[in-house]
Motif scaffolding. Structure first.
Motif, PDB file in Angstrom:
ATOM      1  N   ARG A  18      16.992   8.930  -4.190  1.00 26.37           N
ATOM      2  CA  ARG A  18      17.421   9.945  -5.153  1.00 26.37           C
ATOM      3  C   ARG A  18      16.306  10.980  -5.276  1.00 26.37           C
ATOM      4  NH1 ARG A  18      18.673   8.676 -11.552  1.00 26.37           N
ATOM      5  NH2 ARG A  18      18.587  10.815 -12.327  1.00 26.37           N
ATOM      6  N   GLY A  19      16.605  12.201  -4.926  1.00 23.35           N
ATOM      7  CA  GLY A  19      15.584  13.238  -4.952  1.00 23.35           C
ATOM      8  C   GLY A  19      14.955  13.423  -6.317  1.00 23.35           C
ATOM      9  N   LEU A  20      13.659  13.701  -6.325  1.00 23.97           N
ATOM     10  CA  LEU A  20      12.940  13.931  -7.566  1.00 23.97           C
ATOM     11  C   LEU A  20      12.176  15.251  -7.465  1.00 23.97           C
ATOM     12  CD1 LEU A  20      11.493  10.358  -8.217  1.00 23.97           C
ATOM     13  CD2 LEU A  20      13.477  11.413  -9.310  1.00 23.97           C
ATOM     14  N   LYS A  21      12.240  16.039  -8.493  1.00 22.34           N
ATOM     15  CA  LYS A  21      11.585  17.342  -8.516  1.00 22.34           C
ATOM     16  C   LYS A  21      10.080  17.203  -8.291  1.00 22.34           C
ATOM     17  CE  LYS A  21      11.167  21.471 -11.440  1.00 22.34           C
ATOM     18  NZ  LYS A  21      11.525  22.062 -12.760  1.00 22.34           N
ATOM     19  N   ALA A  22       9.553  18.030  -7.401  1.00 22.61           N
ATOM     20  CA  ALA A  22       8.121  18.101  -7.092  1.00 22.61           C
ATOM     21  C   ALA A  22       7.579  16.847  -6.418  1.00 22.61           C
ATOM     22  CB  ALA A  22       7.301  18.422  -8.342  1.00 22.61           C
ATOM     23  N   ARG A  23       8.469  16.010  -5.908  1.00 17.60           N
ATOM     24  CA  ARG A  23       8.011  14.793  -5.220  1.00 17.60           C
ATOM     25  C   ARG A  23       8.616  14.711  -3.821  1.00 17.60           C
ATOM     26  NH1 ARG A  23       6.770   9.590  -8.668  1.00 17.60           N
ATOM     27  NH2 ARG A  23       4.956   9.764  -7.328  1.00 17.60           N
ATOM     28  N   THR A  24       8.746  15.856  -3.183  1.00 16.00           N
ATOM     29  CA  THR A  24       9.403  15.943  -1.882  1.00 16.00           C
ATOM     30  C   THR A  24       8.793  14.998  -0.855  1.00 16.00           C
ATOM     31  OG1 THR A  24      10.035  18.237  -2.254  1.00 16.00           O
ATOM     32  CG2 THR A  24       9.966  17.486   0.027  1.00 16.00           C
ATOM     33  N   LEU A  25       7.491  15.005  -0.725  1.00 14.61           N
ATOM     34  CA  LEU A  25       6.844  14.214   0.324  1.00 14.61           C
ATOM     35  C   LEU A  25       6.909  12.719   0.028  1.00 14.61           C
ATOM     36  CD1 LEU A  25       3.726  16.418   1.138  1.00 14.61           C
ATOM     37  CD2 LEU A  25       5.929  16.305   2.324  1.00 14.61           C
ATOM     38  N   ALA A  55       0.840  -1.198   0.000  1.00 11.75           N
ATOM     39  CA  ALA A  55       0.000   0.000   0.000  1.00 11.75           C
ATOM     40  C   ALA A  55       0.873   1.244   0.000  1.00 11.75           C
ATOM     41  CB  ALA A  55      -0.918  -0.002   1.217  1.00 11.75           C
ATOM     42  N   SER A  56       0.486   2.239  -0.787  1.00 12.38           N
ATOM     43  CA  SER A  56       1.327   3.433  -0.913  1.00 12.38           C
ATOM     44  C   SER A  56       0.494   4.622  -1.346  1.00 12.38           C
ATOM     45  CB  SER A  56       2.432   3.176  -1.949  1.00 12.38           C
ATOM     46  OG  SER A  56       3.272   4.304  -2.089  1.00 12.38           O
ATOM     47  N   TYR A  57       0.841   5.784  -0.818  1.00 15.31           N
ATOM     48  CA  TYR A  57       0.227   7.037  -1.263  1.00 15.31           C
ATOM     49  C   TYR A  57       1.215   7.721  -2.198  1.00 15.31           C
ATOM     50  CZ  TYR A  57      -2.458  11.357  -1.202  1.00 15.31           C
ATOM     51  OH  TYR A  57      -3.216  12.446  -1.576  1.00 15.31           O
ATOM     52  N   GLN A  58       0.769   8.032  -3.418  1.00 17.17           N
ATOM     53  CA  GLN A  58       1.665   8.584  -4.425  1.00 17.17           C
ATOM     54  C   GLN A  58       1.129   9.905  -4.962  1.00 17.17           C
ATOM     55  OE1 GLN A  58       3.000   5.770  -7.406  1.00 17.17           O
ATOM     56  NE2 GLN A  58       2.346   4.040  -6.143  1.00 17.17           N
ATOM     57  N   GLY A  59       2.011  10.644  -5.608  1.00 17.47           N
ATOM     58  CA  GLY A  59       1.599  11.887  -6.230  1.00 17.47           C
ATOM     59  C   GLY A  59       2.727  12.909  -6.245  1.00 17.47           C
ATOM     60  N   TYR A  60       2.400  14.099  -6.695  1.00 18.87           N
ATOM     61  CA  TYR A  60       3.365  15.197  -6.758  1.00 18.87           C
ATOM     62  C   TYR A  60       3.068  16.198  -5.645  1.00 18.87           C
ATOM     63  CZ  TYR A  60       5.045  13.457 -11.218  1.00 18.87           C
ATOM     64  OH  TYR A  60       5.614  12.670 -12.186  1.00 18.87           O
ATOM     65  N   SER A  61       4.113  16.799  -5.118  1.00 18.57           N
ATOM     66  CA  SER A  61       3.953  17.748  -4.013  1.00 18.57           C
ATOM     67  C   SER A  61       4.923  18.920  -4.180  1.00 18.57           C
ATOM     68  CB  SER A  61       4.205  17.051  -2.668  1.00 18.57           C
ATOM     69  OG  SER A  61       5.464  16.373  -2.688  1.00 18.57           O
ATOM     70  N   PRO A  62       4.654  19.824  -5.132  1.00 14.87           N
ATOM     71  CA  PRO A  62       5.513  21.003  -5.298  1.00 14.87           C
ATOM     72  C   PRO A  62       5.565  21.804  -3.996  1.00 14.87           C
ATOM     73  CG  PRO A  62       3.947  20.801  -7.109  1.00 14.87           C
ATOM     74  CD  PRO A  62       3.532  19.813  -6.082  1.00 14.87           C
ATOM     75  N   LEU A  63       6.722  22.291  -3.660  1.00 18.03           N
ATOM     76  CA  LEU A  63       6.897  22.993  -2.390  1.00 18.03           C
ATOM     77  C   LEU A  63       5.962  24.186  -2.247  1.00 18.03           C
ATOM     78  CD1 LEU A  63      10.790  22.864  -2.154  1.00 18.03           C
ATOM     79  CD2 LEU A  63       9.176  21.707  -0.644  1.00 18.03           C
TER      80      LEU A  63
END
Length: 250
Positions: A146-153, A90-98
């Protein structure tokens, strides 16, 4: 090596979860007994209908109810017996721009991706809840390394999961419980198509090109989960196994 007749809890087991469904099918093919977990009973029953085994059960449960996880696991053991392992898909996914992150979003990502994993680990590892040689496998992400842009959370929650796996593996080694993580990058399927639609053609192609061996398939992740559950990996614990088509090597 076999997982035949062993009992595993699989979260994120809904039929519309590419990875969760593939894991269930793989373990079913290998003769395991499964407790299928997710919020939506109908979606779990759709998975159940695609499996060959007759001893699987459906257990609808919202893992955001962190305070109820221990009692729920205890009841599962009471009904079905001590477990041989857990797969937390189970996982919560998505984009999270700062620029638009909210406190509510932080909880959405951490509750499922990290906090539920901790509470499941604590519950499953209690005395009489598990069988000797139990194996716990968590589905992480290359984003956690590895950090990904707009996926901070999302990245932060998966990084926390990787760290938890290492510490839990050390603590539970005395009980002969193994704890590991499988970390895919982008996996082909419905979720990937949604992601590409969000990114657009140019960015999508760049992301695909970042996987030298190509995108992994859900079955690739499921095969790695099987490896970590089975005795093939009997001396492996505390690791995060990348199944990423070379994404992290780039």
């Amino acid at each position: 090596m076999s997982v035949t007749n062993k009992l595993y809890i699989v979260t994120g087991a809904a039929a519309d979860s590419d990875i969760g469904l593939a894991i269930c099918k793989k373990l079913d093919e290998c003769g395991a007994r499964l407790i299928l977990v997710g919020r939506r009973e109908q979606a779990l029953n759709e998975t159940l209908n695609q499996l060959e085994g007759s001893s699987h059960v459906v257990s609808p449960f919202d893992l955001c109810n962190l305070q109820d996880i221990a009692a729920w696991v205890k009841e599962l053991v009471k009904q079905h017996g001590a477990i041989d392992g857990l797969v937390h898909s189970a996982s919560y996914q998505g984009y999270s721009p700062l620029r638009s992150i909210s406190p509510k979003q932080i909880n959405q990502y951490l509750d499922i991706n990290f906090s539920a994993a901790v509470m499941l680990t604590a519950a499953v590892s209690k005395a009489k809840q598990f069988n000797p040689g139990a194996s716990l496998v968590f589905i992480g992400s290359a984003a956690g390394q590895r950090g990904l842009k707009a996926r901070t959370l999302y990245a932060a929650s998966k990084a926390a999961l990787t760290s938890m796996v290492q510490s839990a593996a050390l603590e539970l080694a005395a009980k002969k419980i193994r704890v590991n993580c499988v970390a895919p990058a982008v996996v082909s399927g419905k979720k990937a198509e949604q992601q590409f639609a969000t990114l657009g053609e140019e960015q999508s192609q760049k992301l695909k090109d970042a996987h030298p061996l190509g995108l992994s398939k859900p079955q690739d992740v499921a095969n790695s989960v099987y490896f970590l559950l089975s005795d093939l990996s009997r001396n492996t614990t505390g690791v995060t196994l990348a199944v990423d088509g070379g994404f992290l090597a780039g």
